[in-house]
Design a protein around this motif. Structure first.
Motif, short mmCIF file in Angstrom:
data_model
loop_
_atom_site.label_atom_id
_atom_site.label_comp_id
_atom_site.label_asym_id
_atom_site.label_seq_id
_atom_site.Cartn_x
_atom_site.Cartn_y
_atom_site.Cartn_z
N TYR A 31 0.85 -1.20 0.00
CA TYR A 31 0.00 0.00 0.00
C TYR A 31 0.88 1.25 0.00
N ASN A 32 1.83 1.26 0.91
CA ASN A 32 2.71 2.41 1.02
C ASN A 32 3.94 2.06 1.83
N GLN A 34 6.77 3.99 4.61
CA GLN A 34 6.91 5.16 5.47
C GLN A 34 8.29 5.17 6.10
N GLN A 51 3.15 6.70 -1.26
CA GLN A 51 2.09 5.81 -1.69
C GLN A 51 2.63 4.83 -2.73
N SER A 52 1.97 3.71 -2.90
CA SER A 52 2.44 2.68 -3.83
C SER A 52 2.51 3.18 -5.27
N SER A 53 1.71 4.19 -5.59
CA SER A 53 1.66 4.71 -6.96
C SER A 53 2.71 5.80 -7.20
N ARG A 93 3.63 -1.17 4.49
CA ARG A 93 2.31 -1.80 4.64
C ARG A 93 2.09 -2.70 3.43
N MET A 95 0.29 -5.63 1.17
CA MET A 95 -1.10 -6.00 0.86
C MET A 95 -1.31 -7.45 1.25
N ASN A 101 -3.72 -4.53 7.74
CA ASN A 101 -2.90 -3.48 7.14
C ASN A 101 -1.72 -3.11 8.02
N LEU A 103 1.93 -2.46 9.71
CA LEU A 103 3.23 -2.00 9.25
C LEU A 103 4.29 -3.03 9.62
#
Lengths: 115, 120
Positions: A31-32, A34, A51-53, A93, A95, A101, A103
């Protein structure tokens, strides 16, 4: 098993040098990611969330990149200062179904910036 | 704007004693977590909860119990403390994430300031 690794465990640089901190993770389905800072005896301070994108995220002297395909993130701190001395933690995080979800943390890199 | 609050912040226990750590969040988050951090290591997940009345085991659940009777509170219990449970404990909370929400803002996870526990 999804894991996060930070190498090296400790790093010492002279003031003014750029810091490069590495984080690797074992699964590209995230997901992301950090980055946190932790001072001795203190809690966690969130520095950057990617973020993943996204490919990178910037805040002041900090820049974090993300390459999901290779399972790597790098935190760059420009023109390091003694006040940057701390432990830096990378957390992902993944998937994972039914995992809340959560960490997953790396072991951290302890940074010392010498005046 | 309290965020995530942990109590107590410091505690010394004798081996075999019991205690409860309280975590409270005021952000209406569904998910809550308890982590422990040992010297020179990252955080490891003890237990987590995906909603009121639910709990699940993390990586290192042995010796701990948890309860989530109210959405805003997540309790971590040590029934019979052992020196190996000397650690720093962090509570955290977040909204749930779903696939495709990678770019949704505000999906970060919030941490409390930690509870330092020593078992002698």
């Amino acid at each position: 098993k999804q894991e996060v690794t930070q190498i090296p465990a400790a790093l010492s640089v002279p003031e003014g040098e750029n810091l490069v901190l590495n984080c690797s993770f074992t699964d590209s389905a995230i997901y992301n990611l950090q980055w946190f800072r932790q001072d001795p005896g203190k809690g966690l301070t969130s520095l950057l969330l990617i973020q993943s994108s996204q490919r990178e995220q910037t805040s002041g002297r900090l820049n974090a990149s993300l390459d999901k395909s290779s399972g790597r993130s790098t935190l760059y701190i420009a023109a390091s200062q003694p006040g940057d001395s701390a432990t830096y933690l990378c957390a992902v995080r993944f998937m994972i179904k039914a995992a809340g979800n959560k960490l997953t943390f790396g072991g951290g890199t302890r940074v010392l910036v010498k005046p | 704007n309290a965020g995530v609050t942990q109590t107590p912040k410091f505690r010394v226990l004798k081996t075999g004693q019991s205690m409860t750590l309280l975590c409270a969040q005021d952000m209406n988050h569904e998910y809550m977590y308890w982590y422990r951090q040992d010297p020179g290591m990252g955080l490891r997940l003890i237990h987590y909860s995906v909603g009121e009345g639910t709990t699940a085991k993390g990586e290192v659940p042995d010796g701990y119990n948890v309860s989530r009777l109210k959405k805003q509170n997540f309790l971590l219990g040590l029934e019979s403390a052992a020196p190996s449970q000397t650690s720093v404990y962090f509570c955290a909370s977040s909204y749930p994430l779903l696939p495709g929400q990678g770019a949704v803002s505000g999906n970060t996870i919030y941490f409390g300031e930690g509870s330092w526990l020593t078992v002698v």
